[in-house]
Design a protein around this motif. Structure first.
Motif, PDB file in Angstrom:
ATOM      1  N   ALA A   7      47.999 -12.898  14.023  1.00  0.00           N
ATOM      2  CA  ALA A   7      49.047 -12.037  14.591  1.00  0.00           C
ATOM      3  C   ALA A   7      49.952 -12.855  15.498  1.00  0.00           C
ATOM      4  O   ALA A   7      49.508 -13.755  16.201  1.00  0.00           O
ATOM      5  CB  ALA A   7      48.429 -10.888  15.368  1.00  0.00           C
ATOM      6  N   ARG A   8      51.226 -12.511  15.453  1.00  0.00           N
ATOM      7  CA  ARG A   8      52.226 -13.114  16.327  1.00  0.00           C
ATOM      8  C   ARG A   8      53.044 -11.984  16.930  1.00  0.00           C
ATOM      9  O   ARG A   8      53.320 -10.981  16.276  1.00  0.00           O
ATOM     10  CB  ARG A   8      53.169 -14.050  15.559  1.00  0.00           C
ATOM     11  CG  ARG A   8      52.484 -15.193  14.841  1.00  0.00           C
ATOM     12  CD  ARG A   8      52.083 -16.284  15.839  1.00  0.00           C
ATOM     13  NE  ARG A   8      51.657 -17.488  15.174  1.00  0.00           N
ATOM     14  CZ  ARG A   8      50.390 -17.817  14.948  1.00  0.00           C
ATOM     15  NH1 ARG A   8      49.437 -16.988  15.309  1.00  0.00           N
ATOM     16  NH2 ARG A   8      50.071 -18.949  14.363  1.00  0.00           N
ATOM     17  N   THR A   9      53.473 -12.159  18.154  1.00  0.00           N
ATOM     18  CA  THR A   9      54.281 -11.136  18.800  1.00  0.00           C
ATOM     19  C   THR A   9      55.339 -11.804  19.666  1.00  0.00           C
ATOM     20  O   THR A   9      55.144 -12.931  20.121  1.00  0.00           O
ATOM     21  CB  THR A   9      53.403 -10.185  19.641  1.00  0.00           C
ATOM     22  OG1 THR A   9      54.197  -9.108  20.106  1.00  0.00           O
ATOM     23  CG2 THR A   9      52.757 -10.870  20.807  1.00  0.00           C
ATOM     24  N   GLU A  57      53.969  -5.489  11.523  1.00  0.00           N
ATOM     25  CA  GLU A  57      52.923  -4.518  11.864  1.00  0.00           C
ATOM     26  C   GLU A  57      53.468  -3.385  12.742  1.00  0.00           C
ATOM     27  O   GLU A  57      53.218  -2.221  12.487  1.00  0.00           O
ATOM     28  CB  GLU A  57      51.757  -5.210  12.569  1.00  0.00           C
ATOM     29  CG  GLU A  57      51.043  -6.260  11.724  1.00  0.00           C
ATOM     30  CD  GLU A  57      50.273  -5.677  10.550  1.00  0.00           C
ATOM     31  OE1 GLU A  57      50.076  -4.448  10.474  1.00  0.00           O
ATOM     32  OE2 GLU A  57      49.844  -6.478   9.689  1.00  0.00           O
ATOM     33  N   ARG A 144      59.281  -5.035  21.581  1.00  0.00           N
ATOM     34  CA  ARG A 144      58.279  -5.989  21.107  1.00  0.00           C
ATOM     35  C   ARG A 144      58.105  -5.809  19.614  1.00  0.00           C
ATOM     36  O   ARG A 144      58.125  -4.687  19.102  1.00  0.00           O
ATOM     37  CB  ARG A 144      56.942  -5.756  21.809  1.00  0.00           C
ATOM     38  CG  ARG A 144      55.890  -6.783  21.410  1.00  0.00           C
ATOM     39  CD  ARG A 144      54.512  -6.464  21.947  1.00  0.00           C
ATOM     40  NE  ARG A 144      53.972  -5.346  21.201  1.00  0.00           N
ATOM     41  CZ  ARG A 144      53.276  -4.355  21.740  1.00  0.00           C
ATOM     42  NH1 ARG A 144      53.057  -4.319  23.031  1.00  0.00           N
ATOM     43  NH2 ARG A 144      52.806  -3.382  20.997  1.00  0.00           N
ATOM     44  N   THR A 146      55.409  -7.084  16.486  1.00  0.00           N
ATOM     45  CA  THR A 146      54.159  -7.758  16.137  1.00  0.00           C
ATOM     46  C   THR A 146      54.141  -7.922  14.633  1.00  0.00           C
ATOM     47  O   THR A 146      54.388  -6.974  13.893  1.00  0.00           O
ATOM     48  CB  THR A 146      52.939  -6.933  16.590  1.00  0.00           C
ATOM     49  OG1 THR A 146      53.014  -6.734  18.011  1.00  0.00           O
ATOM     50  CG2 THR A 146      51.633  -7.640  16.247  1.00  0.00           C
ATOM     51  N   SER A 148      51.973 -10.042  11.254  1.00  0.00           N
ATOM     52  CA  SER A 148      50.744 -10.757  10.884  1.00  0.00           C
ATOM     53  C   SER A 148      51.017 -11.594   9.661  1.00  0.00           C
ATOM     54  O   SER A 148      51.951 -11.364   8.908  1.00  0.00           O
ATOM     55  CB  SER A 148      49.593  -9.772  10.632  1.00  0.00           C
ATOM     56  OG  SER A 148      49.876  -8.974   9.503  1.00  0.00           O
TER      57      SER A 148
END
Length: 150
Positions: A7-9, A57, A144, A146, A148
């Protein structure tokens, strides 16, 4: 060995309205009022110039606004595109709008998307929101995303 998701955010968002640094969303599609998220801000490991599959996501935006009067809050919609003219749309979806404010003045619109797309490191994702239900609106000032990647 099972495939692992990474995961990256990021909360790094550029606003089309660079003077007020926000997006004002109401019950119409206003593509000029958009949030811009650079794929490079997600720190996704992939080769420069190569296609990279990932899954969006979740996206959420926070700001001031008018909350819905009823408990039916699934009247907020999002368009995500790879261009500011919204001709290369990669996702359309619905989300939730908070029916109460937090920190006295803040509203939230949230989208659980779980939608796969293909990007390159130079791509920018443009997001605009439409709040159905008459007097519901939000002036988003932060957010934000998110994603994946397998």
């Amino acid at each position: 060995m099972p495939i692992q998701k990474h995961a990256r955010t990021t909360t790094t968002i550029t606003w089309a309205d660079g003077i007020n640094n926000n997006a004002v969303w109401d019950n119409t599609w206003v593509i000029a009022e958009n949030a811009q998220i650079a794929v490079s801000d997600l720190n996704i490991p992939f080769n420069t110039g190569a296609d990279c599959p990932l899954t969006i996501e979740e996206i959420l935006f926070v700001g001031t606004g008018t909350v819905p009067a009823t408990a039916d809050k699934e009247e907020v919609q999002i368009l995500i595109a790879k261009d500011a003219a919204f001709t290369d749309i990669v996702h359309f979806g619905t989300g939730l709008y908070s029916d109460a404010k937090f920190d006295t003045t803040k509203c939230i619109v949230s989208f659980h998307i779980a939608h796969p797309i293909v990007v390159q490191d130079t791509d920018v994702l443009y997001c605009t929101v439409k709040c159905e239900g008459g007097s519901v609106d939000i002036t988003a000032t932060s957010g934000r995303i998110t994603v994946s990647q397998e």
